[in-house]
Motif scaffolding. Sequence first.
Motif, PDB file in Angstrom:
ATOM      1  N   ASP A 135      39.185   1.996  53.013  1.00 20.23           N
ATOM      2  CA  ASP A 135      38.009   2.428  53.443  1.00 20.23           C
ATOM      3  C   ASP A 135      37.385   3.417  52.199  1.00 20.23           C
ATOM      4  N   ASP A 136      38.221   3.917  51.185  1.00 20.13           N
ATOM      5  CA  ASP A 136      37.965   4.998  50.349  1.00 20.13           C
ATOM      6  C   ASP A 136      37.189   4.380  49.255  1.00 20.13           C
ATOM      7  N   ALA A 137      36.039   5.082  49.102  1.00 18.31           N
ATOM      8  CA  ALA A 137      34.939   4.531  48.050  1.00 18.31           C
ATOM      9  C   ALA A 137      35.488   4.515  46.676  1.00 18.31           C
ATOM     10  N   VAL A 138      36.440   5.528  46.234  1.00 18.81           N
ATOM     11  CA  VAL A 138      36.897   5.648  44.883  1.00 18.81           C
ATOM     12  C   VAL A 138      37.967   4.371  44.625  1.00 18.81           C
TER      13      VAL A 138
ATOM     14  N   GLN B 292      37.697   1.644  46.352  1.00 13.98           N
ATOM     15  CA  GLN B 292      36.967   0.236  46.319  1.00 13.98           C
ATOM     16  C   GLN B 292      36.229  -0.023  44.977  1.00 13.98           C
ATOM     17  N   ALA B 293      35.832   1.359  44.034  1.00 14.11           N
ATOM     18  CA  ALA B 293      35.397   1.157  42.748  1.00 14.11           C
ATOM     19  C   ALA B 293      36.480   0.763  41.839  1.00 14.11           C
ATOM     20  N   ARG B 294      37.602   1.409  42.087  1.00 12.62           N
ATOM     21  CA  ARG B 294      38.707   0.665  41.051  1.00 12.62           C
ATOM     22  C   ARG B 294      38.960  -0.707  41.100  1.00 12.62           C
TER      23      ARG B 294
END
Length: 83
Positions: free
Chosen positions: A39-42, A44-46
């Motif tokens: 659920d972490d946005a960082v 998911q971006a990676r």
Amino acid sequence: MQRREFITLLGGMSVAWPRAARAQQPARRIGVLMSGVPDDAVVQARLAAFLDGLQQLGWTDGRNVRIDIRWAHDVGPIAAQMN
């Protein structure tokens, strides 16, 4: 079998053979172990950047490569058994 039928059969096999050989090649497989939680946005971006980079190089999940993604928080009990 007559000569003409045999040559036709042989020609048909030579056309179908490369297609059958390509269809039987095993797909490449990439295993990804991500730290953090899904659920972490960082994180998911990676992951999205990694998948985009693969796609730019011609690798598409489900077409010519299989990508298995696992999360580090899921392997805690397994990692404890390895020590």
